[in-house]
Design a protein around this motif. Structure first.
Motif, PDB file in Angstrom:
ATOM      1  N   SER A  76       1.844   7.157   8.049  1.00  0.00           N
ATOM      2  CA  SER A  76       2.741   5.078   8.251  1.00  0.00           C
ATOM      3  C   SER A  76       3.259   5.243   8.916  1.00  0.00           C
ATOM      4  O   SER A  76       4.010   5.728   9.457  1.00  0.00           O
ATOM      5  N   GLY A  77       2.603   4.037   9.846  1.00  0.00           N
ATOM      6  CA  GLY A  77       3.679   3.618  11.437  1.00  0.00           C
ATOM      7  C   GLY A  77       3.525   2.436  10.791  1.00  0.00           C
ATOM      8  O   GLY A  77       4.305   1.055  11.607  1.00  0.00           O
ATOM      9  N   ILE A  78       4.107   2.012   9.396  1.00  0.00           N
ATOM     10  CA  ILE A  78       4.140   0.364   9.501  1.00  0.00           C
ATOM     11  C   ILE A  78       5.866  -0.033   9.350  1.00  0.00           C
ATOM     12  O   ILE A  78       5.770  -0.759   9.737  1.00  0.00           O
ATOM     13  N   LEU A  79       6.772   1.297   9.427  1.00  0.00           N
ATOM     14  CA  LEU A  79       7.981   0.680   9.652  1.00  0.00           C
ATOM     15  C   LEU A  79       7.720   0.265  11.439  1.00  0.00           C
ATOM     16  O   LEU A  79       8.443  -1.073  11.990  1.00  0.00           O
ATOM     17  N   VAL A  80       7.193   0.407  12.353  1.00  0.00           N
ATOM     18  CA  VAL A  80       7.162   0.569  13.825  1.00  0.00           C
ATOM     19  C   VAL A  80       7.021  -1.271  13.725  1.00  0.00           C
ATOM     20  O   VAL A  80       7.450  -2.357  14.560  1.00  0.00           O
ATOM     21  N   MET A  81       5.490  -1.890  13.025  1.00  0.00           N
ATOM     22  CA  MET A  81       5.257  -3.629  12.829  1.00  0.00           C
ATOM     23  C   MET A  81       6.335  -4.024  12.275  1.00  0.00           C
ATOM     24  O   MET A  81       6.370  -5.063  12.676  1.00  0.00           O
ATOM     25  N   ALA A  82       7.315  -3.400  11.194  1.00  0.00           N
ATOM     26  CA  ALA A  82       8.081  -4.337  10.770  1.00  0.00           C
ATOM     27  C   ALA A  82       9.320  -4.734  11.079  1.00  0.00           C
ATOM     28  O   ALA A  82       9.909  -6.172  11.757  1.00  0.00           O
ATOM     29  N   GLU A  83       9.703  -3.815  12.687  1.00  0.00           N
ATOM     30  CA  GLU A  83      10.788  -4.026  13.359  1.00  0.00           C
ATOM     31  C   GLU A  83      10.512  -4.918  14.272  1.00  0.00           C
ATOM     32  O   GLU A  83      11.522  -6.230  14.502  1.00  0.00           O
ATOM     33  N   THR A  84       9.019  -5.085  14.611  1.00  0.00           N
ATOM     34  CA  THR A  84       8.724  -5.956  15.767  1.00  0.00           C
ATOM     35  C   THR A  84       9.110  -7.390  15.062  1.00  0.00           C
ATOM     36  O   THR A  84       9.475  -8.430  15.756  1.00  0.00           O
ATOM     37  N   VAL A  85       8.312  -7.468  13.665  1.00  0.00           N
ATOM     38  CA  VAL A  85       8.193  -8.515  13.372  1.00  0.00           C
ATOM     39  C   VAL A  85       9.377  -9.410  12.271  1.00  0.00           C
ATOM     40  O   VAL A  85       9.068 -10.596  12.899  1.00  0.00           O
ATOM     41  N   PHE A  86      10.531  -9.121  12.206  1.00  0.00           N
ATOM     42  CA  PHE A  86      11.545  -9.082  11.650  1.00  0.00           C
ATOM     43  C   PHE A  86      12.405  -9.280  13.109  1.00  0.00           C
ATOM     44  O   PHE A  86      14.001  -9.025  12.754  1.00  0.00           O
ATOM     45  N   ALA A  87      11.993  -8.867  14.137  1.00  0.00           N
ATOM     46  CA  ALA A  87      12.954  -8.715  15.060  1.00  0.00           C
ATOM     47  C   ALA A  87      14.124  -9.703  15.191  1.00  0.00           C
ATOM     48  O   ALA A  87      15.493  -9.729  15.171  1.00  0.00           O
ATOM     49  N   SER A  88      13.777 -11.254  14.941  1.00  0.00           N
ATOM     50  CA  SER A  88      14.960 -11.956  15.170  1.00  0.00           C
ATOM     51  C   SER A  88      14.718 -12.112  13.495  1.00  0.00           C
ATOM     52  O   SER A  88      16.021 -13.371  13.286  1.00  0.00           O
ATOM     53  N   ARG A  89      15.175 -11.722  12.612  1.00  0.00           N
ATOM     54  CA  ARG A  89      15.341 -11.502  10.825  1.00  0.00           C
ATOM     55  C   ARG A  89      15.639 -10.417  10.876  1.00  0.00           C
ATOM     56  O   ARG A  89      15.289  -9.987   9.404  1.00  0.00           O
ATOM     57  N   ALA A  90      16.311 -10.115  11.756  1.00  0.00           N
ATOM     58  CA  ALA A  90      17.039  -8.772  11.275  1.00  0.00           C
ATOM     59  C   ALA A  90      18.007  -8.930  10.222  1.00  0.00           C
ATOM     60  O   ALA A  90      17.867  -7.953   9.173  1.00  0.00           O
ATOM     61  N   GLU A  91      18.365  -8.724   9.342  1.00  0.00           N
ATOM     62  CA  GLU A  91      19.825  -9.005   8.405  1.00  0.00           C
ATOM     63  C   GLU A  91      18.804  -9.276   7.259  1.00  0.00           C
ATOM     64  O   GLU A  91      18.860  -8.879   5.987  1.00  0.00           O
ATOM     65  N   ASP A 104       7.066   5.171   4.421  1.00  0.00           N
ATOM     66  CA  ASP A 104       6.546   5.508   6.302  1.00  0.00           C
ATOM     67  C   ASP A 104       6.891   7.220   5.580  1.00  0.00           C
ATOM     68  O   ASP A 104       6.296   8.064   5.673  1.00  0.00           O
ATOM     69  N   ARG A 105       8.143   7.695   5.320  1.00  0.00           N
ATOM     70  CA  ARG A 105       8.317   8.958   4.400  1.00  0.00           C
ATOM     71  C   ARG A 105       7.808  10.051   3.653  1.00  0.00           C
ATOM     72  O   ARG A 105       7.773  10.796   3.481  1.00  0.00           O
ATOM     73  N   LEU A 106       7.938   8.699   2.573  1.00  0.00           N
ATOM     74  CA  LEU A 106       6.870   9.175   1.117  1.00  0.00           C
ATOM     75  C   LEU A 106       5.676   9.414   1.794  1.00  0.00           C
ATOM     76  O   LEU A 106       5.144  10.578   1.180  1.00  0.00           O
ATOM     77  N   ILE A 107       4.899   9.026   2.873  1.00  0.00           N
ATOM     78  CA  ILE A 107       3.782   9.157   3.024  1.00  0.00           C
ATOM     79  C   ILE A 107       3.140  10.316   3.502  1.00  0.00           C
ATOM     80  O   ILE A 107       2.001  10.866   3.162  1.00  0.00           O
ATOM     81  N   ALA A 108       4.147  10.574   4.163  1.00  0.00           N
ATOM     82  CA  ALA A 108       4.041  11.461   5.283  1.00  0.00           C
ATOM     83  C   ALA A 108       3.911  13.195   4.780  1.00  0.00           C
ATOM     84  O   ALA A 108       4.573  13.295   3.374  1.00  0.00           O
ATOM     85  N   PRO A 109       2.503  13.769   5.228  1.00  0.00           N
ATOM     86  CA  PRO A 109       2.701  14.837   3.969  1.00  0.00           C
ATOM     87  C   PRO A 109       2.877  15.892   3.936  1.00  0.00           C
ATOM     88  O   PRO A 109       3.708  16.623   2.691  1.00  0.00           O
ATOM     89  N   SER A 110       4.312  15.739   4.705  1.00  0.00           N
ATOM     90  CA  SER A 110       5.135  16.997   4.153  1.00  0.00           C
ATOM     91  C   SER A 110       6.679  16.495   3.194  1.00  0.00           C
ATOM     92  O   SER A 110       7.339  17.119   2.914  1.00  0.00           O
ATOM     93  N   ALA A 111       6.283  15.435   3.002  1.00  0.00           N
ATOM     94  CA  ALA A 111       7.149  14.412   2.042  1.00  0.00           C
ATOM     95  C   ALA A 111       6.897  14.616   1.078  1.00  0.00           C
ATOM     96  O   ALA A 111       6.002  16.140   0.047  1.00  0.00           O
TER      97      ALA A 111
END
Length: 111
Positions: A76-91, A104-111
Motif C-alpha cells: 500500500s502506498g496510500i501515505l504517499v498520496m496522503a502526504e501530497t493531498v494534505f501538504a497544505s493541511r499538515a497539522e 501501509d506497514r500493516l499491509i506489507a507481507p512482512s508485517a
C-alpha cells in the motif's frame, strides 16, 4: 474459521481511519455520484477529494476483502498520496497520516 491476528489488526486499524475522518469533519453522509464512483484513475483523483475516496472506495473495499477472507494487497502506498493531498493541511491531517502510514506497514507481507 480462525482469523489471523494480522487481519484483525488491519480491521481495527480501518476503524481508526474511519473515526479520524469523522473527527476531522471529513466524513460525508452523501455518496459521490455513480460517475465519480466508477472512476478508474488511481485514488479517483479525477472525480472526488481524497477524503471521499478513503470513505467511499478504500474503506469499503478493504472491509470487503477482510469480510470475505480474500487475499490482502501485497503493498500500500496510500501515505504517499496522503502526504501530497494534505501538504497544505499538515497539522490538521497529522493523525490521519500517522494512521495511513501504519496501514501501509500493516499491509506489507512482512508485517
Amino acid at each position: 474459521m480462525t482469523v489471523a491476528p494480522r487481519v484483525l489488526e488491519i480491521a481495527d486499524h480501518l476503524l481508526l481511519i474511519e473515526r479520524e475522518l469523522q473527527v476531522q469533519g471529513w466524513w460525508s453522509d452523501t455518496a459521490p455520484s455513480d460517475v465519480a464512483m466508477a472512476s478508474t484513475v488511481p485514488f479517483a483523483v479525477d472525480a472526488m477529494p481524497f477524503e471521499q475516496w478513503l470513505q467511499w472506495i478504500f474503506l469499503p473495499r478493504m472491509k470487503q476483502i477482510i469480510e470475505f477472507g480474500q487475499p490482502l494487497p501485497n503493498a500500500s502506498g496510500i501515505l504517499v498520496m496522503a502526504e501530497t493531498v494534505f501538504a497544505s493541511r499538515a497539522e490538521q491531517s497529522r493523525e490521519l497520516r500517522r494512521l495511513l502510514a501504519a496501514f501501509d506497514r500493516l499491509i506489507a507481507p512482512s508485517a
